[in-house]
Design an enzyme around this catalytic site. Structure first.
Site, mmCIF file in Angstrom:
data_model
loop_
_atom_site.group_PDB
_atom_site.id
_atom_site.type_symbol
_atom_site.label_atom_id
_atom_site.label_comp_id
_atom_site.label_asym_id
_atom_site.label_seq_id
_atom_site.Cartn_x
_atom_site.Cartn_y
_atom_site.Cartn_z
ATOM 1 N N GLY A 153 6.323 -8.336 9.195
ATOM 2 C CA GLY A 153 7.446 -8.128 10.113
ATOM 3 C C GLY A 153 8.170 -9.403 10.499
ATOM 4 O O GLY A 153 8.964 -9.399 11.441
ATOM 5 N N GLU A 199 -2.067 -4.957 12.916
ATOM 6 C CA GLU A 199 -1.707 -4.573 14.287
ATOM 7 C C GLU A 199 -2.866 -3.856 14.978
ATOM 8 O O GLU A 199 -3.040 -3.971 16.193
ATOM 9 C CB GLU A 199 -0.420 -3.718 14.270
ATOM 10 C CG GLU A 199 0.793 -4.601 13.994
ATOM 11 C CD GLU A 199 1.890 -3.936 13.189
ATOM 12 O OE1 GLU A 199 1.980 -2.697 13.165
ATOM 13 O OE2 GLU A 199 2.678 -4.682 12.557
ATOM 14 N N ASN A 209 4.579 2.168 5.460
ATOM 15 C CA ASN A 209 3.958 2.298 6.784
ATOM 16 C C ASN A 209 5.086 2.392 7.810
ATOM 17 O O ASN A 209 5.723 1.389 8.125
ATOM 18 C CB ASN A 209 3.068 1.070 7.036
ATOM 19 C CG ASN A 209 2.497 1.051 8.446
ATOM 20 O OD1 ASN A 209 2.585 2.032 9.173
ATOM 21 N ND2 ASN A 209 1.914 -0.074 8.832
ATOM 22 N N LYS A 255 4.931 2.890 10.866
ATOM 23 C CA LYS A 255 4.523 2.415 12.201
ATOM 24 C C LYS A 255 4.998 3.415 13.267
ATOM 25 O O LYS A 255 4.981 4.613 13.043
ATOM 26 C CB LYS A 255 5.040 1.008 12.453
ATOM 27 C CG LYS A 255 4.655 0.048 11.330
ATOM 28 C CD LYS A 255 4.824 -1.382 11.707
ATOM 29 C CE LYS A 255 4.541 -2.254 10.492
ATOM 30 N NZ LYS A 255 4.550 -3.661 10.777
ATOM 31 N N GLU A 280 -2.502 -8.440 3.435
ATOM 32 C CA GLU A 280 -1.324 -8.597 4.280
ATOM 33 C C GLU A 280 -1.502 -9.822 5.170
ATOM 34 O O GLU A 280 -2.128 -9.718 6.245
ATOM 35 C CB GLU A 280 -1.143 -7.362 5.158
ATOM 36 C CG GLU A 280 -0.960 -6.083 4.393
ATOM 37 C CD GLU A 280 -0.165 -5.065 5.202
ATOM 38 O OE1 GLU A 280 0.925 -4.696 4.754
ATOM 39 O OE2 GLU A 280 -0.605 -4.689 6.291
ATOM 40 N N SER A 288 6.590 -8.316 4.650
ATOM 41 C CA SER A 288 8.015 -8.513 4.402
ATOM 42 C C SER A 288 8.410 -8.289 2.949
ATOM 43 O O SER A 288 9.231 -9.034 2.400
ATOM 44 C CB SER A 288 8.453 -9.907 4.894
ATOM 45 O OG SER A 288 8.225 -10.019 6.289
ATOM 46 N N HIS A 329 -5.276 -2.310 9.614
ATOM 47 C CA HIS A 329 -3.962 -2.968 9.637
ATOM 48 C C HIS A 329 -3.994 -4.074 10.681
ATOM 49 O O HIS A 329 -4.641 -3.932 11.731
ATOM 50 C CB HIS A 329 -2.874 -1.944 9.968
ATOM 51 C CG HIS A 329 -1.502 -2.514 9.801
ATOM 52 N ND1 HIS A 329 -0.910 -3.285 10.775
ATOM 53 C CD2 HIS A 329 -0.626 -2.462 8.772
ATOM 54 C CE1 HIS A 329 0.293 -3.666 10.345
ATOM 55 N NE2 HIS A 329 0.486 -3.176 9.130
HETATM 56 C C1 PEP Z 1 3.109 -3.656 7.372
HETATM 57 O O1 PEP Z 1 3.319 -3.164 8.454
HETATM 58 O O2 PEP Z 1 2.069 -3.344 6.770
HETATM 59 C C2 PEP Z 1 4.080 -4.579 6.817
HETATM 60 C C3 PEP Z 1 3.773 -5.202 5.728
HETATM 61 O O3 PEP Z 1 5.263 -4.724 7.504
HETATM 62 P P1 PEP Z 1 6.584 -5.507 6.971
HETATM 63 O O4 PEP Z 1 6.846 -5.024 5.571
HETATM 64 O O5 PEP Z 1 7.641 -5.146 7.915
HETATM 65 O O6 PEP Z 1 6.240 -6.968 6.981
#
Ligand code: PEP
Length: 256
Positions: free
Chosen positions: A171, A97, A9, A11, A165, A211, A95
């Site tokens: 993040g 966000e 992703n 972003k 997630e 992460s 997601h």
């Molecule tokens: C994500 O944006 O779905 C995500 C898991 O980000 P990160 O790997 O940076 O935690």
């Protein structure tokens, strides 16, 4: 056996020149890795050029969100058919966000999932709890509610991926332990068995996100109900993303 899938992703990162360099390295190193499906989800302005860049490889393209309507006066939004036009096969819906920064509700996400299904694409439906919810012992309740908001037996199981997630791991550099992640994945699969049936629940790929890095990817994806990863930060560096794809390939080899 479920084939692992590693999704990146991007972003809101990468201008065209940077994106071309990244996708070039991913195609070079990841286009030929066997036993793993690879999905890249760039921002909307890059969908056409990135689709051109992955043409002829097995790398799939996805979008990060879509509007639920077919067309209309929705300034700034793009619809599922528009995304399909670019060559995308997948769309991420829900997601964290989108839920927490843009305030997307369960009702809206259900409409988005339906729109994705209507146009024959595959949905990567994200669920996950906040740290407050985890500490209050509400993880399973939250995940169950998020699933029941948008996933029902009318959604074709072969066009559904679920990404767990935890919001506190996205993040932040903090990752769920393989055991914490496996527990929630197992729970999600049990709920999918209630929504569908046992065989279909076992056919649906469940991704972990939060992460994921080259150093933790293998242990996470070695868990029995973790079938791949949704990767944010680490997918922006070709070497890291390729290492995570390699880790997925090694779990698929050892579980044959
Ligand atoms: C994500 O944006 O779905 C995500 C898991 O980000 P990160 O790997 O940076 O935690």
């Amino acid at each position: 056996m479920r084939k692992p899938l590693v999704a990146g992703n991007w972003k809101m990162h990468k201008t065209l020149a940077d994106a071309r360099a990244l996708i070039g390295s991913i195609c070079e190193g990841g286009g030929s890795i066997e036993g793993v499906d690879v999905l890249v989800c760039p921002p909307a302005q890059l969908l056409f050029p990135m689709a051109k860049a992955v043409a002829g490889t097995s790398i799939m393209m996805g979008a990060q969100t879509a509007h639920e309507a077919l067309e209309g006066a929705f300034t700034g939004e793009i619809s599922v058919p528009m995304i399909k036009d670019t060559g995308c096969t997948h769309i991420i819906v829900g997601h964290s966000e989108r839920r927490h920064v843009f305030g997307e509700t369960g009702e809206q996400l259900a409409k988005k999932v339906s729109a994705v299904m209507e146009h024959g694409l595959t949905v990567v439906y994200c669920v996950g709890e906040t740290i407050e919810q985890r500490e209050a012992g509400q993880t399973n309740d939250v995940v169950q509610r998020q699933l029941s908001d948008a996933i029902h037996a009318g959604i074709p199981a072969d066009r559904l991926l679920v990404a767990y997630e935890p919001v506190w791991a996205i993040g932040t550099g903090e990752t769920a332990t393989p055991e914490q992640a496996q527990n929630v994945h197992q729970f999600i699969r049990s709920k999918l068995a209630e929504i569908y049936d046992q065989p279909r629940s076992e056919s649906i790929r469940l991704l972990y996100g939060g992460s994921v890095k080259p150093g933790n990817a293998r242990d996470l994806m070695a868990q029995p109900d973790i079938d791949g990863a949704l990767v944010g930060g680490a997918c922006l560096v070709a070497e890291d993303f390729l290492a995570i794809i390699g880790a997925a390939a090694s779990t698929s080899v050892t579980s044959v």
